[in-house]
Design a protein around this motif. Sequence first.
Motif, short mmCIF file in Angstrom:
data_model
loop_
_atom_site.label_atom_id
_atom_site.label_comp_id
_atom_site.label_asym_id
_atom_site.label_seq_id
_atom_site.Cartn_x
_atom_site.Cartn_y
_atom_site.Cartn_z
N THR A 1 0.86 -1.18 0.00
CA THR A 1 0.00 0.00 0.00
C THR A 1 0.89 1.23 0.00
OG1 THR A 1 -1.74 -1.12 1.24
CG2 THR A 1 -1.78 1.29 1.23
N VAL A 2 0.57 2.21 -0.85
CA VAL A 2 1.36 3.44 -0.95
C VAL A 2 0.48 4.62 -0.58
CG1 VAL A 2 2.67 4.94 -2.48
CG2 VAL A 2 2.86 2.46 -2.73
N VAL A 3 0.99 5.50 0.27
CA VAL A 3 0.27 6.71 0.68
C VAL A 3 1.07 7.93 0.23
CG1 VAL A 3 -0.66 8.02 2.63
CG2 VAL A 3 -0.68 5.51 2.69
N GLU A 4 0.44 8.79 -0.57
CA GLU A 4 1.11 9.97 -1.12
C GLU A 4 0.30 11.23 -0.77
OE1 GLU A 4 2.87 12.97 -2.76
OE2 GLU A 4 3.87 11.03 -2.82
N MET A 5 0.98 12.23 -0.21
CA MET A 5 0.30 13.47 0.17
C MET A 5 -0.21 14.24 -1.04
SD MET A 5 2.73 14.96 3.24
CE MET A 5 1.81 16.50 3.21
N GLY A 6 0.51 14.18 -2.15
CA GLY A 6 0.09 14.91 -3.34
C GLY A 6 -1.18 14.35 -3.94
N ASP A 7 -1.75 15.10 -4.89
CA ASP A 7 -3.01 14.67 -5.50
C ASP A 7 -2.81 13.63 -6.60
OD1 ASP A 7 -1.83 16.22 -7.45
OD2 ASP A 7 -3.55 17.54 -7.76
N ARG A 8 -1.54 13.22 -6.82
CA ARG A 8 -1.23 12.23 -7.85
C ARG A 8 0.12 11.59 -7.51
NH1 ARG A 8 -0.31 17.40 -9.50
NH2 ARG A 8 1.70 17.90 -10.46
N MET A 9 0.47 10.55 -8.21
CA MET A 9 1.78 9.97 -8.03
C MET A 9 2.83 10.84 -8.73
SD MET A 9 1.10 5.85 -8.28
CE MET A 9 2.76 5.48 -7.70
N VAL A 10 4.06 10.72 -8.25
CA VAL A 10 5.22 11.53 -8.70
C VAL A 10 4.83 12.98 -9.01
CG1 VAL A 10 6.88 9.81 -9.44
CG2 VAL A 10 5.00 10.31 -10.94
N PRO A 11 4.27 13.70 -8.03
CA PRO A 11 3.75 15.04 -8.30
C PRO A 11 4.82 16.07 -8.63
CG PRO A 11 3.69 14.57 -5.95
CD PRO A 11 4.05 13.29 -6.63
#
Length: 456
Positions: free
Chosen positions: A168-178
Amino acid sequence: MKHVILGAGPAGIIAAETLRKQAPQDSVVVIGDEPEAPYSRMAIPYLLIGKVGEEGTHLRHTTGHFAQLGITLKRGQAAQVDVAGKAVVLADGSRESFDRLLIATGSSPATAPIPGIDGPGVHSCWTLADARAIMASAKPGARVLQLGAGFIGCIIMEALATRGVQLTVVEMGDRMVPRMMGPTAGRMIKEWVERKGVKVFTGARVEAIERPGAAAAAPAAEPGLLGKIANAFGLGSAPAPAPAAAAGAPMRVKLSTGQVLEADLVISATGVRPNIGFLQDSGITCLQGVLTDEHLQTNVPGIYAAGDCAEAFDKVTGRTIVSAIQPNAAEQARVAALNMVGRTTELKGVTQINVLDTLGMISASFGKWDGVDGGAHVEQTDEAAGRHLSLQFDDEKLIGCNAIGWTEHVGVMRGLVEGQVKLGDWRERLLKEPTLLMEAYLACAQAQGEQAHVKA
């Protein structure tokens, strides 16, 4: 002449070898702070996958390589640079004098201030020690949660997925590799990895990591005098680890969305920051990194910087940047070393270059991919074919681009952006049909070559 290099990563080693080649009689000392042979961090994912052993991460494989070159490797951590005394003060109190100094201390993981992140079961993926700990826990079926889906995070994610974990990956940005991809490209990458079995939460933060059954942590003690000195130089020890949870109990990871996820292993991949804390009050100018000129020299004559800790001029954006990628580090190290021995050489520039393989989806990002105010922009997307192209212009130059699936155009994109090629009428043609990059490059390169011939 004595050259001292702080940092035994790719930048430090390339600089040392360049110095030795250019100045055979000079003394070259490389100081690294890890108990390992010099290695490449970019090889660690291959170690996790199992494509290489630990020796496969080493930068040089010949036994006695550095001794044969007359390069001295020394273990130590820089605590201060005495500019007036031309010496490096190490954490153990010893001093290393220099005539020329190269700061190539690289970067370190930027750990988010999350309750529980310093406890057991949470690792960065930055050192060989980290890799050993991760391999011990990331067994097939293990529940692994990764914080961060940036460039480095995606490389780590691929290595973890290959190990057969439940990821599972959690990213603060609205997309991956922002920081390297626009909204369309970032969304396409997310949808791709989800189809590959990875759960992805974007626009979400980890708010706490709990260990059921762990005793309450005691209040942290006030650091002593030595601890305060170490903290002042950015060398303070890590916070005391949280008490261990009950054997076999998973961690509970709370998200800002209100969800609670269970994890056997947590990987922190939320970015890096330059290792420059020891330069505080040294007189060496630091902004985001160690500020350098076109020769990689700092504001102090005889002191240079290269690699992840250096802030160099980017000819595309017209500003100084820290570009933490190995090709830039290698070129900066070469240029710095040449200048250290008196061979005046200019860095041609630093361009943001990223090519990423995310579970089989190839994406690329060059230059000012997010454009400039008043600049022209064109996108073309074929989601069914997994292809996306985004071009950014400033007047008649291509200054940045995003691409997914256009692997045959990667070299051309880089050439147009880095070369600051004047497109002339081809700009309007590309705005109508962005896939004509190859034709535009060949036509404009030929035209500029003919102009140069006429001037000659």
